[in-house]
Design an enzyme around this catalytic site. Structure first.
Site, PDB file in Angstrom:
ATOM      1  CG  PHE A 159      -4.245   2.481 -10.772  1.00 40.31           C
ATOM      2  CD1 PHE A 159      -4.886   2.538 -11.910  1.00 40.31           C
ATOM      3  CD2 PHE A 159      -3.369   1.604 -10.006  1.00 40.31           C
ATOM      4  CE1 PHE A 159      -4.964   1.235 -12.338  1.00 40.31           C
ATOM      5  CE2 PHE A 159      -3.361   0.312 -10.786  1.00 40.31           C
ATOM      6  CZ  PHE A 159      -4.011   0.017 -12.201  1.00 40.31           C
ATOM      7  CG  ASP A 179      -3.164   1.323  -3.073  1.00 42.77           C
ATOM      8  OD1 ASP A 179      -2.067   0.904  -2.886  1.00 42.77           O
ATOM      9  OD2 ASP A 179      -3.908   1.673  -4.048  1.00 42.77           O
ATOM     10  CE  LYS A 238       2.516  -1.378  -9.339  1.00 45.80           C
ATOM     11  NZ  LYS A 238       1.382  -0.776  -9.207  1.00 45.80           N
TER      12      LYS A 238
HETATM   13  C1  LIG Z   1       0.031  -0.821  -9.272  1.00 44.14           C
HETATM   14  C2  LIG Z   1      -0.913  -0.309  -8.051  1.00 44.14           C
HETATM   15  C3  LIG Z   1      -2.147  -1.258  -7.843  1.00 44.14           C
HETATM   16  C4  LIG Z   1      -2.598  -2.541  -8.369  1.00 44.14           C
HETATM   17  O1  LIG Z   1      -1.611  -3.558  -8.273  1.00 44.14           O
HETATM   18  P1  LIG Z   1      -1.660  -5.120  -9.112  1.00 44.14           P
HETATM   19  O2  LIG Z   1      -0.534  -5.925  -8.611  1.00 44.14           O
HETATM   20  O3  LIG Z   1      -1.485  -4.660 -10.757  1.00 44.14           O
HETATM   21  O4  LIG Z   1      -3.064  -5.506  -8.935  1.00 44.14           O
HETATM   22  C5  LIG Z   1      -3.007  -0.643  -7.031  1.00 44.14           C
HETATM   23  N1  LIG Z   1      -2.495   0.602  -6.137  1.00 44.14           N
HETATM   24  C6  LIG Z   1      -1.487   1.149  -6.626  1.00 44.14           C
HETATM   25  C7  LIG Z   1      -1.266   2.513  -5.752  1.00 44.14           C
HETATM   26  C8  LIG Z   1      -0.671   0.762  -7.599  1.00 44.14           C
HETATM   27  O5  LIG Z   1       0.172   1.574  -7.951  1.00 44.14           O
END
Ligand SMILES: *Cc1c(COP(=O)(O)O)cnc(C)c1O
Length: 403
Positions: free
Chosen positions: A129, A216, A245
């Protein structure tokens, strides 16, 4: 009742909160909820942390926004802090996780073109994700999230997670790969923790084949896994690192960091944002990182995470329907042998906020500030809910404590 004036993009639970404190949220009806989700790994410092509230109000009284046309000392200070914490060389600030990943993807494109590739490719993982904007969505490995939004952005090659052989094969099969984009622990995909050799192996492959290793850490960053960043469980640096986050504890901010061969890819004019890294966002990010360090919260996340996992194992060891209890720091998954999304509502009714991801994985992302009693309470409530859900008998001690 969800207002019809809102687009129906979310299946919301029937609760609204008025305020919070620490690991607790309070609803309009006065009911208290123990927060084992932190707004999906956002409020690592819990709710209404005084240092964060103070940083916001102080900065808001002075200056919210100028522009990246001008120098922003708060942004420079945050960049220095992040580079000092991570060992990365420099940072760019945006407003969300998906935006941070867009920047990373653009860096990979620049790197590929610098190597002379016409169509640079990025290796990404199944069940990954990376966000909802088009390039990040294309990198995301979830056909349901992508459905209807085709044509997706090209230039991604997908391989199974935690599988070095598949990455090697992909590198052999495509002469135009510029980067690997990967989560150190897959969050949305079901709390999957790869073997230690996996990320080490990716680092080696990137060195051997001149690729950018892009991590990420939108979810795993900012203390969540027991280190400030999850790559710090290892002994090397990524070339590109994204986070968001937990960095603002609820104030929107994202960052992409670079070092080494990724350092000079962006030049003046090649990337930008109106809001990213404004004085307010930067002041909050700095307050959050200072607090994570000062209160030694990554170490606390590690200890509390171990406590929750051992409690869950204790109360669920005999339940066949529980396939696995796993986690790194305070990123915890309990995988069942069946779909269990109803558990979210059952937990809510029991005064506990949890999440279920990938259909059958109960996901816990409590604030890093939880105390031992709260960690035990979360574990016992989850164990009780799971036992009831799968029809296992409930030990009297658990019945008494988990309610
Ligand atoms: C939540 C998340 C995203 C997306 O972040 P947003 O602030 O919602 O755009 C991308 N990568 C990972 C691993 C995430 O957990």
């Amino acid at each position: 009742m969800t207002d019809q004036a809102l687009m129906q993009t979310y299946a919301r639970l029937p609760v609204a909160f008025t305020h919070g404190e620490g690991a607790w949220l309070y609803a309009e009806n006065g009911q208290a909820y123990l927060d084992a989700l932190s707004g999906i790994a956002v409020c690592g410092l819990g709710h209404a942390h005084p240092v964060v509230s103070e940083a916001i109000s102080q900065q808001a009284r002075r200056l919210l926004h100028t522009s990246n046309l001008y120098q922003i000392p708060q942004q420079e200070a945050l960049a220095r802090k992040l580079t000092q914490i991570t060992g990365m060389q420099s940072a760019f600030f945006c407003n969300s996780g998906t935006e941070a990943n867009e920047a990373a993807i653009k860096l990979a494109r620049l790197y590929g073109h610098r190597k002379g590739h016409q169509v640079p490719h990025i290796i990404v993982m199944e069940n990954a994700f990376h966000g909802r904007t088009l390039a990040s969505l294309s990198a995301t490995g979830n056909p349901k999230a992508q459905a209807g939004f085709e044509p997706l952005v090209e230039g991604f090659i997908r391989v199974p997670y935690d599988n070095l052989a598949a990455v090697k094969a992909a590198i052999q099969n495509c002469a135009q790969i510029s980067a690997i984009l990967v989560e150190p622990v897959q969050g949305e995909g079901g709390v999957h923790i790869p073997r230690q050799e996996y990320l080490d192996g990716l680092r080696t492959l990137c060195d051997q084949h001149d690729l950018l290793l892009m991590l990420d850490e939108v979810q795993t960053g900012n203390g969540r896994t027991g280190r400030m960043f999850a790559f710090q469980h290892h002994t090397w640096l990524p070339d590109v690192l994204t986070t968001a986050k937990g960095l603002g504890n609820g104030f929107p901010i994202g960052a992409v960091m670079v070092q080494g061969k990724a350092q000079d890819l962006f030049q003046a004019g090649s990337h930008g944002t109106t809001f990213g890294g404004n004085p307010l966002a930067s002041a909050v990010g700095l307050a959050v990182l200072d607090t994570l360090e000062r209160e030694n919260l990554p170490a606390r996340a590690q200890a509390r995470g171990e406590l929750i996992r051992s409690q869950l194992s204790h109360w669920l060891a005999d339940v066949d329907a529980v396939r696995s209890i796993r986690g790194l720091g305070l990123m915890i998954g309990v995988e069942l042998d069946r779909p269990c999304t109803e558990l979210v509502k059952q937990a809510l009714d029991a005064g506990l906020l949890i999440n279920v991801t990938a259909g059958q994985v109960v996901r816990l992302l409590p604030p890093l500030i939880i105390n031992e009693a709260e960690a035990i309470q979360i574990s016992q409530k989850v164990a009780l809910l799971v036992r009831r859900f799968v029809g296992a008998s409930v030990p009297v001690e658990l019945e008494a404590q988990g309610e």
